[in-house]
Design a protein around this motif. Structure first.
Motif, short mmCIF file in Angstrom:
data_model
loop_
_atom_site.label_atom_id
_atom_site.label_comp_id
_atom_site.label_asym_id
_atom_site.label_seq_id
_atom_site.Cartn_x
_atom_site.Cartn_y
_atom_site.Cartn_z
N THR A 325 0.84 -1.19 0.00
CA THR A 325 0.00 0.00 0.00
C THR A 325 0.88 1.24 0.00
O THR A 325 1.96 1.24 0.60
CB THR A 325 -0.90 0.03 1.26
OG1 THR A 325 -1.59 -1.20 1.39
CG2 THR A 325 -1.92 1.15 1.19
N GLY A 327 2.14 4.55 1.44
CA GLY A 327 2.17 5.05 2.80
C GLY A 327 2.40 6.54 2.87
O GLY A 327 2.54 7.22 1.84
N ASP A 335 1.75 -4.47 4.62
CA ASP A 335 0.92 -4.85 5.77
C ASP A 335 0.80 -6.37 5.80
O ASP A 335 0.12 -6.97 4.97
CB ASP A 335 -0.46 -4.20 5.63
CG ASP A 335 -1.37 -4.47 6.82
OD1 ASP A 335 -1.02 -5.33 7.67
OD2 ASP A 335 -2.44 -3.84 6.92
N LYS A 459 -0.54 4.02 6.42
CA LYS A 459 -0.96 4.04 5.02
C LYS A 459 -1.43 5.43 4.63
O LYS A 459 -1.90 6.21 5.44
CB LYS A 459 -2.07 3.01 4.79
CG LYS A 459 -1.62 1.57 5.05
CD LYS A 459 -2.76 0.59 4.97
CE LYS A 459 -2.31 -0.81 5.35
NZ LYS A 459 -3.42 -1.78 5.35
#
Length: 460
Positions: A325, A327, A335, A459
């Protein structure tokens, strides 16, 4: 559930109707106080020690109560309730399960493993459900108590079932196999986990081995040819078919030319003399292993490999399974907070080794639970893994995880090592470390809401 007449259940269990009617049909079955009673026309197994909420059952009526309680405790019940008294509730429970499972001549695939079982199960389900009616366990909700409701999810329209085994203690897989009666069993990998419930690593291996004896006669066992602990399984008594997968030359489903691609892994699948190009979404060689196990099972079910491989491309990995993801400050967050054990930590670090080259790697690790008296040993081993790698920052969260930091420091890790007692102490103290060059791996125990929330805060 396939509907069953109450009178047929009474005959099957050789019980006595002491109140209520037997001229209706049961459409669900649960064990009282273990499963939620949400449906009408339910069968409820009730033990001698259960305290019964008659009004709640009445509201869901009609209901069939199967019990070995004495007559004095079950008389004068609401008219919506039928009481079937049996001599032994335990024997009646297993007799009913054996009868119900016997109604369906369908393939049943069950999966265990320290890591990869949920992913492998979901891959199989994804590939099959394009053309087959599939009953499967939900996410990683695999505890033994869920097995009866999952079995009851099989009905006349079901063409194949795919379930994963939960293992918290010795005997769990045996229990589930008695319910599911699998025709195909898969062990993805055997690492280190649940040592508190199995005594030690040897006990854990023996607990995983329970699936070998649980497969129906003439069934198929699918094993990891590359896994060290899998080689310790006692297979002498198994008379069915064994299929091995992996990168080893002994594997019938073999992967080579493994490469990281965009969003997943590319590899060549070799089966017999045939070669197939495969793409599996999700990073890591462990994901290739999961795909091999799934494809072996799919092939055993009669689906052509070309079709299975094509459908595998559209599989979507589960959230919080090495999930990449964007960030804060342009960083990249990995994650991996779904579960935490030494095997999954090593798999995650192997992914970081490849994708973290020329990056500022930050590794955040929480406690690993259920290691019993071996907690310190395995946390220290992870510290040794860290010390051998080019990691910019190591952050440990929790008293157990502190051993990771201490061991990494002891072995000369060049990482900036920071130790926190709990996730709330970290706060926003890491934000200044995050930039476009930062690759952040975060792993914590599945039960830690704090670690999940912390990952979400990092995130974008």
């Amino acid at each position: 559930m396939k509907p069953i007449k109450v009178k047929d259940i009474r005959k099957l269990l050789d019980g006595i109707i002491i109140t209520g009617s037997e001229d209706w049909i049961v459409e669900d079955a649960i064990y009282y106080n273990r499963h939620d009673h949400t449906k009408r026309h339910s069968l409820l197994f009730i033990s001698r020690d259960d305290v019964i909420d008659w009004e709640a059952i009445d509201r869901k009526g009609p209901s069939l109560l199967i019990t070995d309680k004495p007559f004095s405790e079950v008389r004068n019940v609401p008219k919506t309730i039928t009481i079937l008294q049996v001599k032994s509730l335990v024997q009646s429970y297993w007799k009913f399960i054996t009868y119900y499972r016997g109604q369906f001549d369908i393939p049943v695939v069950t999966i265990t493993g320290t890591c990869g079982k949920t992913t492998t199960k979901d891959m199989i389900k994804h590939i099959l459900e394009a053309t087959w009616n599939v009953q499967a366990s939900i996410s990683s909700q695999n505890e033994p108590r869920r097995s009866l409701p999952y079995l009851m999810g099989i009905d006349e329209n079901t063409e194949v079932a795919v379930f994963e085994h939960g293992l918290g203690n010795t005997g769990n897989i045996t229990h589930q196999c008695l319910i599911y009666q699998p025709t195909i069993g898969i062990i993805t990998t055997i690492g280190v986990h649940h040592l508190d419930g199995c005594g030690n690593l040897e006990g854990y291996i023996r607990a995983k081995e329970e699936i070998v004896g649980g497969i129906q006669k003439g069934g198929t066992l699918i094993l990891n040819a590359d896994d060290t602990h899998t080689k310790k399984l006692r297979l002498q008594s198994f008379t069915g078919k064994i299929i091995y997968f992996g990168t080893s030359k002994h594997a019938q489903f073999k992967a080579d030319n493994i490469l990281f691609g965009k969003g997943g892994m590319n590899f060549t699948l070799r089966v017999d003399q045939n070669r197939y190009p495969v793409f599996v979404p999700g990073y890591g060689e462990h994901q290739v292993s999961n795909a091999l196990a799934a494809l072996a099972a799919i092939h055993e079910l009669g689906v052509p490999l070309e079709i299975a491989i094509s459908r595998l491309k559209s599989y979507r990995p589960m959230g919080r399974h090495l999930e990449f993801t964007d960030g804060i400050n342009g960083s990249t967050i990995i994650d991996d907070t779904w579960t935490n054990n030494p095997t999954s930590v090593e798999a995650a670090l192997n992914v970081v080794d490849t994708l973290g080259k020329e990056k500022q790697v930050i590794v955040i690790l929480g406690d690993i639970n259920r290691l019993g008296s071996f907690e310190k040993k395995y946390h220290q081993e992870i510290g040794s893994m860290i010390a051998k790698r080019n990691i910019h920052t190591l952050i440990t969260i929790g008293k157990k995880a502190e051993e990771i930091a201490k061991q990494a420091r002891k072995e000369g890790s060049l990482a900036d090592i920071r130790i926190f007692k709990d996730v709330h102490e970290v706060g926003h103290s890491l934000n200044h470390l995050l930039n476009k060059q930062s690759l952040v791996l975060i792993k914590g125990p599945m039960s830690s809401r704090g670690m999940i929330d912390f990952a979400n805060r990092l995130k974008k």
